[in-house]
Motif scaffolding. Sequence first.
Motif, PDB file in Angstrom:
ATOM      1  N   GLU A   1       1.211  54.952 -14.332  1.00  0.00           N
ATOM      2  CA  GLU A   1       0.033  55.819 -15.047  1.00  0.00           C
ATOM      3  C   GLU A   1       0.519  57.412 -14.519  1.00  0.00           C
ATOM      4  O   GLU A   1       0.671  58.165 -15.872  1.00  0.00           O
ATOM      5  N   GLN A   2       0.973  57.596 -13.409  1.00  0.00           N
ATOM      6  CA  GLN A   2       1.479  59.032 -13.155  1.00  0.00           C
ATOM      7  C   GLN A   2       2.614  59.497 -14.238  1.00  0.00           C
ATOM      8  O   GLN A   2       2.634  60.700 -14.309  1.00  0.00           O
TER       9      GLN A   2
ATOM     10  N   LYS B   1       0.831  49.660  -6.663  1.00  0.00           N
ATOM     11  CA  LYS B   1       1.744  50.831  -6.804  1.00  0.00           C
ATOM     12  C   LYS B   1       2.490  50.839  -8.153  1.00  0.00           C
ATOM     13  O   LYS B   1       2.858  51.831  -8.611  1.00  0.00           O
TER      14      LYS B   1
ATOM     15  N   LYS C   1       7.667  63.919 -10.504  1.00  0.00           N
ATOM     16  CA  LYS C   1       6.523  63.143 -10.610  1.00  0.00           C
ATOM     17  C   LYS C   1       6.352  61.729  -9.533  1.00  0.00           C
ATOM     18  O   LYS C   1       5.466  61.483  -9.225  1.00  0.00           O
TER      19      LYS C   1
ATOM     20  N   ASP D   1       1.452  60.224  -2.741  1.00  0.00           N
ATOM     21  CA  ASP D   1      -0.029  60.212  -3.115  1.00  0.00           C
ATOM     22  C   ASP D   1      -0.270  58.607  -2.826  1.00  0.00           C
ATOM     23  O   ASP D   1      -1.370  58.413  -2.186  1.00  0.00           O
ATOM     24  N   PHE D   2       0.382  57.797  -3.351  1.00  0.00           N
ATOM     25  CA  PHE D   2      -0.041  56.530  -3.506  1.00  0.00           C
ATOM     26  C   PHE D   2       0.163  56.202  -1.647  1.00  0.00           C
ATOM     27  O   PHE D   2      -1.076  55.503  -1.338  1.00  0.00           O
TER      28      PHE D   2
ATOM     29  N   LYS E   1       6.089  62.593  -6.106  1.00  0.00           N
ATOM     30  CA  LYS E   1       4.672  62.844  -5.612  1.00  0.00           C
ATOM     31  C   LYS E   1       3.705  61.525  -5.868  1.00  0.00           C
ATOM     32  O   LYS E   1       3.046  61.342  -5.043  1.00  0.00           O
ATOM     33  N   ALA E   2       4.135  60.943  -6.842  1.00  0.00           N
ATOM     34  CA  ALA E   2       3.143  59.638  -7.068  1.00  0.00           C
ATOM     35  C   ALA E   2       3.270  58.736  -5.777  1.00  0.00           C
ATOM     36  O   ALA E   2       2.487  57.982  -5.303  1.00  0.00           O
ATOM     37  N   GLU E   3       4.632  58.591  -5.156  1.00  0.00           N
ATOM     38  CA  GLU E   3       4.788  57.643  -4.066  1.00  0.00           C
ATOM     39  C   GLU E   3       4.116  58.165  -2.849  1.00  0.00           C
ATOM     40  O   GLU E   3       3.393  57.544  -2.174  1.00  0.00           O
TER      41      GLU E   3
ATOM     42  N   TYR F   1       0.092  52.368 -10.433  1.00  0.00           N
ATOM     43  CA  TYR F   1      -0.183  53.861 -10.154  1.00  0.00           C
ATOM     44  C   TYR F   1       1.029  54.638 -10.699  1.00  0.00           C
ATOM     45  O   TYR F   1       0.743  55.766 -11.292  1.00  0.00           O
ATOM     46  N   ILE F   2       2.244  54.202 -10.260  1.00  0.00           N
ATOM     47  CA  ILE F   2       3.517  54.954 -10.854  1.00  0.00           C
ATOM     48  C   ILE F   2       3.509  54.991 -12.193  1.00  0.00           C
ATOM     49  O   ILE F   2       3.822  55.942 -12.938  1.00  0.00           O
TER      50      ILE F   2
END
Length: 147
Positions: free
Chosen positions: A37-38, A31, A124, A131-132, A127-129, A34-35
């Motif tokens: 990167e996003q 996580k 963002k 999407d993850f 949204k990233a949370e 991913y966060i």
Amino acid sequence: MKKILLLFIIVFTINVSYSQRGPRGRVKALKIAYITEQLDLSSKEAQQFWPIYNEHEDTMESLKRKERKSVRALKETNGFENLNEKEAEDFLNNYLLAEEEKFIARKKLITDLRQIIPHKKILKLVKAEMDFNKRLLKQLRDRRQGN
């Protein structure tokens, strides 16, 4: 150079987290990656962002533990059917209180982040949370169907 240093710090954090916490640590590490990167945080933003975000995650985990404990207690009494009206009211009030605490924690996170990163990056993050979490649930579903 700053991006390379930031990437090194993230990889180091992921490795430490991965080795210390088993499956939950792995998920948390993924996580974080991913966060990161996003959001594409600058090094200055990252230095300020991660302590705030980690504090929020700790708060949310604490609230989730409390909620799970409450649900376990309910299951031990064989669910809603065996509750009297007063017990049902108490459970419902505790549920609403827990939801309110989560909302307050989320609001605090956004308020704190507004001081350090642009509003678009906060969106963002939201949204990233989402999407993850979708990806994680899909992987769990796929694994269960595969076994």
